[in-house]
Design an enzyme around this catalytic site. Sequence first.
Site, mmCIF file in Angstrom:
data_model
loop_
_atom_site.group_PDB
_atom_site.id
_atom_site.type_symbol
_atom_site.label_atom_id
_atom_site.label_comp_id
_atom_site.label_asym_id
_atom_site.label_seq_id
_atom_site.Cartn_x
_atom_site.Cartn_y
_atom_site.Cartn_z
ATOM 1 N N THR A 51 2.026 -3.412 -1.465
ATOM 2 C CA THR A 51 3.472 -3.282 -1.677
ATOM 3 C C THR A 51 4.171 -3.041 -0.339
ATOM 4 O O THR A 51 3.606 -2.489 0.601
ATOM 5 C CB THR A 51 3.792 -2.138 -2.648
ATOM 6 O OG1 THR A 51 3.371 -0.883 -2.085
ATOM 7 C CG2 THR A 51 3.093 -2.343 -3.992
ATOM 8 N N SER A 71 5.179 -5.250 2.048
ATOM 9 C CA SER A 71 4.289 -5.846 3.047
ATOM 10 C C SER A 71 4.880 -7.034 3.797
ATOM 11 O O SER A 71 4.153 -7.924 4.236
ATOM 12 C CB SER A 71 2.964 -6.246 2.387
ATOM 13 O OG SER A 71 3.182 -6.923 1.169
ATOM 14 N N GLY A 87 5.615 -4.382 9.369
ATOM 15 C CA GLY A 87 4.943 -3.141 9.718
ATOM 16 C C GLY A 87 3.521 -3.008 9.229
ATOM 17 O O GLY A 87 2.735 -3.962 9.240
ATOM 18 N N ILE A 88 3.184 -1.789 8.791
ATOM 19 C CA ILE A 88 1.822 -1.487 8.353
ATOM 20 C C ILE A 88 1.408 -2.360 7.168
ATOM 21 O O ILE A 88 0.279 -2.845 7.099
ATOM 22 C CB ILE A 88 1.690 0.008 7.987
ATOM 23 C CG1 ILE A 88 1.862 0.878 9.245
ATOM 24 C CG2 ILE A 88 0.343 0.287 7.318
ATOM 25 C CD1 ILE A 88 1.984 2.364 8.945
ATOM 26 N N GLY A 89 2.316 -2.584 6.241
ATOM 27 C CA GLY A 89 1.995 -3.398 5.070
ATOM 28 C C GLY A 89 1.611 -4.814 5.441
ATOM 29 O O GLY A 89 0.621 -5.357 4.943
ATOM 30 N N TYR A 120 11.672 13.068 2.698
ATOM 31 C CA TYR A 120 10.578 12.141 2.997
ATOM 32 C C TYR A 120 9.242 12.889 3.038
ATOM 33 O O TYR A 120 8.255 12.448 2.450
ATOM 34 C CB TYR A 120 10.846 11.462 4.345
ATOM 35 C CG TYR A 120 9.733 10.550 4.808
ATOM 36 C CD1 TYR A 120 9.519 9.318 4.194
ATOM 37 C CD2 TYR A 120 8.904 10.915 5.871
ATOM 38 C CE1 TYR A 120 8.500 8.475 4.626
ATOM 39 C CE2 TYR A 120 7.887 10.075 6.306
ATOM 40 C CZ TYR A 120 7.679 8.861 5.681
ATOM 41 O OH TYR A 120 6.671 8.030 6.109
#
Length: 264
Positions: free
Chosen positions: A13, A15, A18-20, A154
């Site tokens: 999810t 994605s 970035g990291i995704g 957060y």
Amino acid sequence: MDLQLKNKTALVTGSTDGIGLATAKGLLKEGAKVYINGRHLAKIEEVIVEIKKDIRDADVHGIAADFSKVEEVVALLEKLPEVDILINNVGTYSPQPFESTDDEAWFQDFEVNVMSGVRLSRFYVQKMKAKNWGRIIFLSSESAINIPDDMILYGVTKTAYLALSRGLAKYLSGTNVTVNAVLPGPTWSAGNHAGMKKLAEERGISEVEASLEFIREKRPSSIIERFAEPEEVANLIVYISSPLSSATTGAALRVDGGVVNSAF
């Protein structure tokens, strides 16, 4: 090393960046079938084109959903009724002064940052249990432990993921379904690039200099003393997704650059 991910299906999810995105690419390079996700289909299609330029035989597909809207989550589950690997990466964040963060903001961020993982895991875990294999990964953050005073909301949502992942791992005790949380530190993403660009303009310095000043001021305990690249985080996620990680479950795995000032 062959991570034995061929013939595995993954949903990542959030994605398209970035990291995704780095995680999706890592899984694809290992031969997995990957569904990437974002809120807008046009953006997803653009990203798929770019992925296929880098990974010619990528078995990559797109599925749009805004995780703040339950009806779109339900539609996603109807389109993709089964996965082997679920990576709960989607999330939202921004500086929010505590006194002016109202109930609506709290509930909205919980919908995306916490309930997205609850809903998807609750749905997919049934079939993972039935076939006695699966991987569920929650993207938490060093902010779950190092709660930022300017992003308390957060931090709270990311702490919730630690509890959720540990509890779910225990619930799945004795199965071959593992559940883990990954805790990145400051990592480059579109949002962080935008934030550092703004800081650079305010201070009359370069974006690189701004990122280093941010680390010194906001994350002074960082051992690597820089933002991580998305791939540095994704490497751990891809391994934890693999059959080779079968003895790792219920863990909070830090890839935070040493920000959390603790050996344990």
